[in-house]
Write a protein that holds these residues in place. Structure first.
Motif, PDB file in Angstrom:
ATOM      1  N   UNK A   1       0.833  -1.208   0.000  1.00  0.00           N
ATOM      2  CA  UNK A   1       0.000   0.000   0.000  1.00  0.00           C
ATOM      3  C   UNK A   1       0.865   1.255   0.000  1.00  0.00           C
ATOM      4  N   UNK A   2       1.903   1.264   0.804  1.00  0.00           N
ATOM      5  CA  UNK A   2       2.794   2.429   0.859  1.00  0.00           C
ATOM      6  C   UNK A   2       3.541   2.618  -0.459  1.00  0.00           C
ATOM      7  N   UNK A   3       4.028   1.514  -1.017  1.00  0.00           N
ATOM      8  CA  UNK A   3       4.761   1.583  -2.278  1.00  0.00           C
ATOM      9  C   UNK A   3       3.863   2.088  -3.410  1.00  0.00           C
ATOM     10  N   UNK A   4       2.663   1.543  -3.495  1.00  0.00           N
ATOM     11  CA  UNK A   4       1.738   1.948  -4.557  1.00  0.00           C
ATOM     12  C   UNK A   4       1.255   3.384  -4.367  1.00  0.00           C
ATOM     13  N   UNK A   5       1.070   3.789  -3.119  1.00  0.00           N
ATOM     14  CA  UNK A   5       0.693   5.190  -2.850  1.00  0.00           C
ATOM     15  C   UNK A   5       1.789   6.126  -3.331  1.00  0.00           C
ATOM     16  N   UNK A   6       3.023   5.757  -3.057  1.00  0.00           N
ATOM     17  CA  UNK A   6       4.151   6.559  -3.520  1.00  0.00           C
ATOM     18  C   UNK A   6       4.134   6.699  -5.043  1.00  0.00           C
ATOM     19  N   UNK A   7       3.889   5.587  -5.742  1.00  0.00           N
ATOM     20  CA  UNK A   7       3.860   5.632  -7.205  1.00  0.00           C
ATOM     21  C   UNK A   7       2.701   6.489  -7.719  1.00  0.00           C
ATOM     22  N   UNK A   8       1.558   6.414  -7.060  1.00  0.00           N
ATOM     23  CA  UNK A   8       0.404   7.232  -7.470  1.00  0.00           C
ATOM     24  C   UNK A   8       0.679   8.717  -7.250  1.00  0.00           C
ATOM     25  N   UNK A   9       1.292   9.052  -6.129  1.00  0.00           N
ATOM     26  CA  UNK A   9       1.634  10.449  -5.847  1.00  0.00           C
ATOM     27  C   UNK A   9       2.668  10.936  -6.851  1.00  0.00           C
ATOM     28  N   UNK A  10       3.594  10.079  -7.200  1.00  0.00           N
ATOM     29  CA  UNK A  10       4.630  10.429  -8.162  1.00  0.00           C
ATOM     30  C   UNK A  10       4.015  10.709  -9.537  1.00  0.00           C
ATOM     31  N   UNK A  11       3.047   9.874  -9.941  1.00  0.00           N
ATOM     32  CA  UNK A  11       2.367  10.064 -11.226  1.00  0.00           C
ATOM     33  C   UNK A  11       1.347  11.190 -11.169  1.00  0.00           C
ATOM     34  N   UNK A  12       0.764  11.384  -9.999  1.00  0.00           N
ATOM     35  CA  UNK A  12      -0.230  12.439  -9.840  1.00  0.00           C
ATOM     36  C   UNK A  12      -1.644  12.002 -10.167  1.00  0.00           C
ATOM     37  N   UNK A  13      -1.864  10.711 -10.342  1.00  0.00           N
ATOM     38  CA  UNK A  13      -3.225  10.246 -10.639  1.00  0.00           C
ATOM     39  C   UNK A  13      -3.403   8.805 -10.177  1.00  0.00           C
ATOM     40  N   UNK A  14      -4.676   8.427 -10.065  1.00  0.00           N
ATOM     41  CA  UNK A  14      -5.020   7.058  -9.722  1.00  0.00           C
ATOM     42  C   UNK A  14      -6.263   6.674 -10.517  1.00  0.00           C
ATOM     43  N   UNK A  15      -6.308   5.460 -10.963  1.00  0.00           N
ATOM     44  CA  UNK A  15      -7.464   4.980 -11.714  1.00  0.00           C
ATOM     45  C   UNK A  15      -8.085   3.808 -10.952  1.00  0.00           C
ATOM     46  N   UNK A  16      -9.307   3.482 -11.322  1.00  0.00           N
ATOM     47  CA  UNK A  16      -9.961   2.349 -10.667  1.00  0.00           C
ATOM     48  C   UNK A  16      -9.205   1.051 -10.994  1.00  0.00           C
ATOM     49  N   UNK A  17      -8.644   0.967 -12.188  1.00  0.00           N
ATOM     50  CA  UNK A  17      -7.856  -0.206 -12.566  1.00  0.00           C
ATOM     51  C   UNK A  17      -6.615  -0.316 -11.677  1.00  0.00           C
ATOM     52  N   UNK A  18      -5.925   0.796 -11.464  1.00  0.00           N
ATOM     53  CA  UNK A  18      -4.729   0.805 -10.620  1.00  0.00           C
ATOM     54  C   UNK A  18      -5.095   0.460  -9.178  1.00  0.00           C
ATOM     55  N   UNK A  19      -6.227   0.969  -8.707  1.00  0.00           N
ATOM     56  CA  UNK A  19      -6.686   0.688  -7.352  1.00  0.00           C
ATOM     57  C   UNK A  19      -6.978  -0.809  -7.182  1.00  0.00           C
ATOM     58  N   UNK A  20      -7.648  -1.392  -8.152  1.00  0.00           N
ATOM     59  CA  UNK A  20      -7.963  -2.824  -8.112  1.00  0.00           C
ATOM     60  C   UNK A  20      -6.678  -3.654  -8.151  1.00  0.00           C
ATOM     61  N   UNK A  21      -5.744  -3.258  -8.993  1.00  0.00           N
ATOM     62  CA  UNK A  21      -4.452  -3.935  -9.086  1.00  0.00           C
ATOM     63  C   UNK A  21      -3.725  -3.867  -7.738  1.00  0.00           C
ATOM     64  N   UNK A  22      -3.763  -2.720  -7.089  1.00  0.00           N
ATOM     65  CA  UNK A  22      -3.113  -2.539  -5.794  1.00  0.00           C
ATOM     66  C   UNK A  22      -3.731  -3.447  -4.736  1.00  0.00           C
ATOM     67  N   UNK A  23      -5.052  -3.522  -4.696  1.00  0.00           N
ATOM     68  CA  UNK A  23      -5.722  -4.390  -3.727  1.00  0.00           C
ATOM     69  C   UNK A  23      -5.342  -5.861  -3.927  1.00  0.00           C
ATOM     70  N   UNK A  24      -5.312  -6.293  -5.182  1.00  0.00           N
ATOM     71  CA  UNK A  24      -4.923  -7.677  -5.468  1.00  0.00           C
ATOM     72  C   UNK A  24      -3.476  -7.933  -5.047  1.00  0.00           C
TER      73      UNK A  24
END
Length: 146
Positions: free
Chosen positions: A45-68
């Motif tokens: 969760x921390x790693x993926x949050x960092x990547x989302x903040x770095x990119x500046x966006x999050x999608x439902x696909x990315x969120x689902x991928x992160x949960x899995x």
């Protein structure tokens, strides 16, 4: 007059969630699975949050991928921890003593079992057993320092 207080420190987090399975071996194994599995999931969760903040966006696909990915990593880390805790406890019960050698035995067995379950070659299983024993022993020695 009733009083309550809170004490704790950054150096020693304490989280106790106890599920009584009716057997100390099962209790310790499940406790290790839950605690370390949570750590593995939170790492993702921390790693993926960092990547989302770095990119500046999050999608439902990315969120689902992160949960899995959180579930998969949490289950893997939890399984390794559960096997280790169970093996260390088993070594303690068989040997009748509590010392660093139980960590060595538990780590070596865990490294071998997890490696064999991953269909690694015989040489890789041996190397992972040695590594598991070394890491567990080092962690045990670090616990003696504190």
């Amino acid at each position: 007059m009733p009083r309550s207080s809170f004490s704790g420190g950054i150096a020693s987090p304490k989280v106790d969630v106890m599920i009584d399975m009716g057997n100390p071996f099962l209790n310790l194994t499940l406790d290790g699975f839950l605690k370390i599995g949570t750590v593995g999931a939170l790492r993702v969760a921390a790693e993926e949050t960092y990547h989302c903040v770095q990119k500046g966006s999050i999608s439902s696909h990315k969120f689902e991928h992160t949960l899995k990915k959180m579930c998969k990593e949490g289950a893997y880390w939890g399984t390794v921890a559960g096997v280790y805790v169970g093996m260390e406890y088993g070594a303690e019960r068989v040997r009748g003593t509590r010392d660093w050698k139980n960590a060595l035995i538990g780590g070596a067995i865990t490294g071998a079992v997890i490696s064999a379950a991953s269909n690694d070659s015989r040489d890789k299983v041996v190397v992972n057993a040695i590594t598991g024993g070394a890491i567990a022993t080092a962690a045990e020695f670090l616990n003696y320092l504190t």
